[in-house]
Scaffold this motif. Structure first.
Motif, mmCIF file in Angstrom:
data_model
loop_
_atom_site.group_PDB
_atom_site.id
_atom_site.type_symbol
_atom_site.label_atom_id
_atom_site.label_comp_id
_atom_site.label_asym_id
_atom_site.label_seq_id
_atom_site.Cartn_x
_atom_site.Cartn_y
_atom_site.Cartn_z
ATOM 1 N N VAL A 56 0.808 -1.216 0.000
ATOM 2 C CA VAL A 56 0.000 0.000 0.000
ATOM 3 C C VAL A 56 0.841 1.264 0.000
ATOM 4 N N ALA A 57 2.101 1.201 0.454
ATOM 5 C CA ALA A 57 2.916 2.409 0.609
ATOM 6 C C ALA A 57 3.078 3.207 -0.691
ATOM 7 N N PRO A 58 3.473 2.588 -1.824
ATOM 8 C CA PRO A 58 3.604 3.387 -3.050
ATOM 9 C C PRO A 58 2.287 4.027 -3.492
ATOM 10 N N THR A 59 1.194 3.263 -3.401
ATOM 11 C CA THR A 59 -0.104 3.819 -3.780
ATOM 12 C C THR A 59 -0.484 4.988 -2.885
ATOM 13 N N LEU A 60 -0.174 4.879 -1.601
ATOM 14 C CA LEU A 60 -0.486 5.955 -0.670
ATOM 15 C C LEU A 60 0.303 7.216 -0.998
ATOM 16 N N LEU A 61 1.576 7.067 -1.353
ATOM 17 C CA LEU A 61 2.378 8.233 -1.734
ATOM 18 C C LEU A 61 1.756 8.948 -2.934
ATOM 19 N N VAL A 62 1.382 8.168 -3.933
ATOM 20 C CA VAL A 62 0.766 8.759 -5.125
ATOM 21 C C VAL A 62 -0.571 9.394 -4.771
#
Length: 321
Positions: A56-62
């Motif tokens: 989930v971390a990359p999606t959350l950054l975006v």
């Protein structure tokens, strides 16, 4: 039913709907969490929690960058292509060390964001058109840079960043949490945050009031590009390869969904940072639960589409001014 009775019913329903729209994503996330834990005894295991945080971390950054853009009544469809471009340049510069590769990737993300912001701010092109054109162009540049083929990445520092944890929490999740905190401070505790909300609420009125509308637009698209580039580097570190032909595909849709499910209206004028976090977690857990129980991917997509439709409808209601 008399007019007075009808009016009373509407007034009584109003606060309930308002609470549902404001806190519904948190309630839905809590229910989903309990259901997942009951159906799968290993759902709460440390290993599974780490996997979910990694994913989930990359999606959350975006999604954080997307929330800022949507707060100005815009949209950024280029974030997936920026991820691909960041992934493409990592193998070229990782030999100089992780800081150099990260700096180059972030710089390219910033340039891409500025290009989209400039089209929106100065030429008044519709955000969806400007960023769609940018998405196509940047994806093409990424393919040219990388040769449209996956390349392995073996830098120990990057692989540790993408795969290791501190205090049981992945480094990628710590980085995402830091960005959440900074975004919350930016939106709720700075003059820029108030300007952003004003621009999204009524751009013409903000311009007449003397607010730096163009600077605000340039900044939010720049931040969106930077966060997408950082997400691209994390994806490369986690997967141990750079594959711009596939990395970042459809992430813009995931980010928009997380933002809208989290309560930020597509009509702009508001940014819900914690809601975006909850929205990203909700969509990630929904996909994970369905996948772990061998639900066909087609059904998973249908469920995700239904959630998006409900969220967009709720967003329309929230955005009515």
């Amino acid at each position: 039913m008399s007019a007075l009775t009808l009016a009373g019913a509407v007034r009584g329903r109003g606060p309930a709907l308002s609470l549902l729209r404001r806190y519904g994503v948190y309630a839905a996330l809590a229910v989903l969490f309990v259901v997942a834990a009951v159906l799968d005894g290993g759902f709460l295991s440390a290993g599974n929690v780490r996997i979910q945080l990694f994913q989930v971390a990359p999606t959350l950054l975006v999604a954080l960058g997307m929330a800022l853009v949507i707060g100005t009544e815009g949209i950024d469809l280029s974030v997936g292509a920026v991820i691909a471009l960041a992934a493409a340049v990592v193998p070229l510069y990782i030999g100089w060390g992780l800081p150099v590769a990260l700096l180059v990737a972030v710089a390219l993300g910033a340039v891409s964001g500025l290009a989209g912001g400039a089209m929106v701010a100065f030429t008044r092109v519709q955000p969806i058109v400007a960023t769609l054109a940018l998405m196509i162009g940047v994806r093409g540049v990424a393919s040219l840079v990388n040769g449209a083929s996956a390349k392995p990445v073996t830098d120990p520092a990057l692989l540790r960043l993408g795969a290791e944890a501190f205090a049981g929490v992945p480094w990628t999740a710590w980085l995402a949490a830091g960005c959440v905190a900074l975004t919350a401070v930016l939106v709720h505790r700075t003059t820029f945050g108030r300007q952003l909300v004003a621009v999204g609420d009524n751009r013409r009125a903000a311009r007449l009031a003397g607010l730096p509308v163009r600077r605000v637009l340039l900044t939010v698209y720049l931040l969106s590009g930077v966060l997408a580039a950082v997400a691209g580097v994390l994806i490369v570190g986690h997967g141990a390869e750079a594959d711009p032909a596939n990395q970042g595909r459809n992430v813009e849709l995931d980010a928009i969904t997380a933002v809208v499910v989290g309560g930020t209206p597509l009509a702009g004028g508001s940014v819900r940072v914690l809601g975006t976090v909850a929205g990203a977690l909700f969509m990630q857990l929904t996909t994970a639960v369905l996948t772990q129980h061998d639900v066909h991917s087609s059904i998973t997509k249908i469920v995700e589409a239904a959630v998006i439709c409900l969220a967009v409808y709720a967003s329309r209601e929230r955005g009515t001014r």
